[in-house]
Design a protein around this motif. Structure first.
Motif: not given
Length: 272
Positions: A130-134, A164-166
């Motif tokens: 997963g990859l998130a940008m917040t 945020s990589p996960s």
């Protein structure tokens, strides 16, 4: 290492979260004080429509890459999700006594648009990436040059963006775990007036500019599917150190000082 726990229970598509997601940031020079702002909601339907109450047990949409990476194991194909939040704050100050003169500053809040991005990709039957940008926190206030409290603060902006990589791992048909880390870029600018009325001079200015930092905040998650319609979720986000370093300018003083120098300020975010 310290941090915060979030716990959730999902049953028949209803969510319940126990715990609190809070953060307070105090930025102080002498005599300046200002506050930071953290929002637990992110720009996604499962977050904004439920005030983030179902985030810990989310197993269906790509924002689980941020809210609980263990939930990514419920996603069987690549998924991307973009979101946008619009903040329209109202910040006001009322004063009945103004020793140095000034006004209440009106509404100091500034309208802000907060974009988000989430992506989940299955790597095999058990693993998910997963990859998130917040934008995990931020604050902005502008009371103006005639504000009665201008010797504490006139204007301040504090903002952050996190990439945020996960990873999520399916232990078995009931239990999943996840882990990741947020790379958080923080930025702050601040203006404060200096009272020179004792010598009959107009206000001077202190300007803290381009104060930036990059910090790392790891996080882990767990989901347990107790039954076909009941899911327990657990998330832990570790402490993150913020060490801002930027330019300090002092201008329009009766007694001349060096026009520019450096300053540093640090605090700990128990949870973003």
């Amino acid at each position: 290492m310290t941090g915060k726990w979030a716990f959730g229970l999902h049953r028949h598509t209803r969510g319940l979260v126990f715990g609190a997601c809070t953060a307070a940031i105090v930025l102080a020079t002498t005599p300046a004080i200002a506050g930071g702002l953290y929002l637990s909601e992110v720009g996604s339907p499962s977050s904004l429509s439920l005030a983030s109450s179902g985030a810990v047990t989310n197993r269906y949409t790509a924002d689980s890459a941020w809210t609980n990476p263990a939930g990514m194991t419920g996603i069987d194909k690549s998924m991307m999700l973009n979101g946008l939040q619009i903040l329209v704050p109202e910040i006001s100050f009322k004063s009945t006594v103004a020793d140095a003169g000034g006004v209440d500053g009106g509404n100091a809040g500034a309208v802000a648009a907060i974009p988000t991005f989430f992506y989940v990709r299955p790597l095999n039957e058990r693993w998910r990436f997963g990859l998130a940008m917040t934008a995990p926190f931020g604050a902005g206030m502008d009371f103006g040059a005639t504000f009665v409290g201008r010797y504490a603060v006139q204007e301040i902006t504090l903002q952050a963006i996190a990439l945020s990589p996960s990873f999520g791992y399916k232990v078995n048909d009931r239990v999943s775990i996840g882990f990741g880390a947020s790379i958080v870029y923080s930025d702050m600018d601040m203006q404060i007036a200096i009272n020179q009325s004792a010598v009959g001079a107009p206000d001077g200015q202190v300007r803290l500019q381009d104060a930036t930092d990059i910090g790392i905040q790891p996080f882990v998650g767990l989901q347990w599917q107790y039954s076909d319609d009941t899911v327990f979720g657990l998330v832990y986000r570790a402490e993150m150190d913020v060490d801002l370093e930027g330019d300090l300018r002092i201008i329009d003083l009766v007694v001349p000082l060096p026009p520019q120098s450096k300053f540093k300020y640090s605090w700990d975010n128990a949870q973003l």
